[in-house]
Design an enzyme around this catalytic site. Sequence first.
Site, short mmCIF file in Angstrom:
data_model
loop_
_atom_site.label_atom_id
_atom_site.label_comp_id
_atom_site.label_asym_id
_atom_site.label_seq_id
_atom_site.Cartn_x
_atom_site.Cartn_y
_atom_site.Cartn_z
N ARG A 90 3.28 27.72 90.96
CA ARG A 90 3.40 25.48 90.54
C ARG A 90 3.98 24.73 91.90
NH1 ARG A 90 5.59 24.79 86.40
NH2 ARG A 90 7.49 25.86 86.43
N TYR A 91 4.39 25.69 92.75
CA TYR A 91 4.63 25.31 93.77
C TYR A 91 3.90 25.85 95.71
CZ TYR A 91 9.48 24.18 92.24
OH TYR A 91 10.31 23.15 91.34
N ARG A 94 5.09 29.15 97.38
CA ARG A 94 5.98 30.10 96.62
C ARG A 94 5.44 30.96 95.64
NH1 ARG A 94 8.51 25.68 97.52
NH2 ARG A 94 10.72 24.69 95.92
N CYS A 103 15.10 42.87 80.10
CA CYS A 103 16.46 42.89 80.36
C CYS A 103 17.20 43.29 80.10
CB CYS A 103 16.50 41.28 79.74
SG CYS A 103 15.33 40.06 80.50
N CYS A 107 19.78 37.00 76.57
CA CYS A 107 20.36 35.75 76.35
C CYS A 107 19.87 34.61 75.77
CB CYS A 107 20.21 35.37 77.98
SG CYS A 107 20.30 36.32 79.63
N CYS A 110 17.37 32.01 77.05
CA CYS A 110 16.37 32.26 77.30
C CYS A 110 15.20 31.08 77.50
CB CYS A 110 16.25 33.77 76.95
SG CYS A 110 14.69 34.10 78.67
N ARG A 112 12.81 31.25 78.59
CA ARG A 112 10.98 32.19 79.03
C ARG A 112 10.99 33.54 77.79
NH1 ARG A 112 11.12 34.19 84.02
NH2 ARG A 112 10.51 31.90 84.53
N ASP A 270 16.55 23.68 79.27
CA ASP A 270 15.76 22.99 79.04
C ASP A 270 15.15 23.27 77.67
OD1 ASP A 270 14.41 23.84 81.52
OD2 ASP A 270 14.28 25.91 81.32
N ASP A 307 14.06 20.81 85.08
CA ASP A 307 13.14 21.39 85.23
C ASP A 307 12.07 20.43 84.15
OD1 ASP A 307 11.26 23.38 86.59
OD2 ASP A 307 12.98 24.98 86.03
N LYS A 314 11.08 21.02 89.50
CA LYS A 314 12.57 21.33 89.42
C LYS A 314 12.97 19.23 90.29
CE LYS A 314 14.19 25.83 90.27
NZ LYS A 314 12.44 26.70 90.04
C1 PLP Z 1 12.32 27.95 89.64
C2 PLP Z 1 10.71 27.55 90.75
C3 PLP Z 1 10.43 28.36 91.82
C4 PLP Z 1 11.73 28.47 92.80
O1 PLP Z 1 12.27 27.85 93.13
P1 PLP Z 1 13.23 27.18 94.58
O2 PLP Z 1 13.43 25.91 94.32
O3 PLP Z 1 12.37 27.51 95.54
O4 PLP Z 1 14.24 28.60 94.67
C5 PLP Z 1 9.84 29.02 92.02
N1 PLP Z 1 8.50 29.13 91.25
C6 PLP Z 1 8.35 28.17 90.05
C7 PLP Z 1 8.00 28.39 88.94
C8 PLP Z 1 9.91 28.00 89.90
O5 PLP Z 1 10.08 27.92 88.75
S1 SF4 Z 2 17.55 34.36 80.69
FE1 SF4 Z 2 16.17 35.27 79.77
S2 SF4 Z 2 15.23 36.83 81.52
FE2 SF4 Z 2 16.91 35.63 82.07
S3 SF4 Z 2 18.70 38.16 82.02
FE3 SF4 Z 2 18.81 36.74 80.01
S4 SF4 Z 2 16.73 36.98 78.79
FE4 SF4 Z 2 16.47 38.25 80.95
#
Ligand code: PLP
Ligand code: SF4
Length: 379
Positions: A90-91, A94, A103, A107, A110, A112, A270, A307, A314
């Site tokens: 996305r960025y 990174r 996991c 959670c 979560c 995701r 989220d 986010d 973010k």
């Molecule tokens: C949160 C996130 C990051 C890392 O973000 P930082 O602000 O550098 O910690 C990188 N990629 C994605 C897709 C993210 O959601």
């Molecule tokens: S938030 Fe989602 S990915 Fe992170 S430890 Fe919990 S279940 Fe696993």
Amino acid sequence: MELWQEMLRQSVDSAKDLVERFGFEKQAADKLNSLFHIRINPYYLSLIRHPGDPIWLQCIPDSKELLQDDLPEDPLAEDSHSPVPSIVHRYPDRVLFLTTSQCSMYCRFCTRKRKVGDSKKINMKYLQDGIDYIAAHPEVRDVILSGGDPLMLTDFLLERLLKGIREIPHVEIIRIGTKMPCVLPQRITLKLSKMLKKYHPIYINTHFNHPWECTPEAKRACGMLADAGIPLGNQTVLMKGVNDDSAIMLELMRKLLSMRVRPYYLYQADITKGTDHFRTPVSKGLEIMDKLRGTTSGLAIPYYVIDAPGGGGKIPMLPQYVVGRAGKNIILRNYKYEICIYPDLEEEPAYHNPPVEKPFLRKNGKRKDVIQEVKMIEE
Ligand SMILES: *Cc1c(COP(=O)(O)O)cnc(C)c1O
Ligand code: SF4
């Protein structure tokens, strides 16, 4: 088999367990388990003090998860920023590298949920593609191992992965996002720490949400990683009934510092299908941030972020500290709500928030008028 693997095998991990141990009705238990797997390892389970407490809420399913059919499964549009299945890019500099779907505790909040626990969607067989993608993109200097929980991999597999990433010359830092120090601190061993140390610079971001999670075991795990020279950060999710209280948050942040963990992000929840009952108003997060500032060490204060829905990344949220301007003076208020005047310099080119003159949103590749969009959301 190592102790942590043995503990994992003793997890509460089926609809049947929910019925037998927590009195769920069979049909609801089946539905909840198929929507998002249940797994609570015996360590995390032992932190529950009474039904409905902040630990319980994070790990025991709630039938409210089933009532949110109209909400998105992928609110951050991760899948559309995913050039290969294991990478979210996305960025500019990174990437997130999704290493395993597993996991040690699932959670209930979560974000995701659509992928985590499902080895068809996140799988080891995509790891090489991920490494190849990073190798082919010299702009990537920071790789964040995520998942699932990367520390669900065995030391052997994790080392192979780290080695593969370290062989890419443009990767400067590797981060590991893991909940293990919080949910299964037994996973952090001397052997693991010694292995990780070989691949510095390594950073770990962990995930504590409540002071009850800051146990002697967790402290030992964090200490071991810190002794291996790994800077530790923490990401907390703001959640109704769990930590939406400034005194609890203050206690959590202080405890983290005393475990050598530096608070990094506080996430606004989220908008994800099956997690909406945890959401709080943004004003709650701002209130907490306002109360942290001044009342405790600056080191204990995370960034509060939203986010952005749709995948904008973010966005930091701060309480209003700038009350106004009078000529070249900036009128501020401090943590005690006392007014202060800072005479600014006129000569310097002032930094302004770049004004968004004609606000528009991008949605499905098209420019949309913001006011129209807001009207649509309100309807
Ligand atoms: C949160 C996130 C990051 C890392 O973000 P930082 O602000 O550098 O910690 C990188 N990629 C994605 C897709 C993210 O959601
Ligand atoms: S938030 Fe989602 S990915 Fe992170 S430890 Fe919990 S279940 Fe696993």
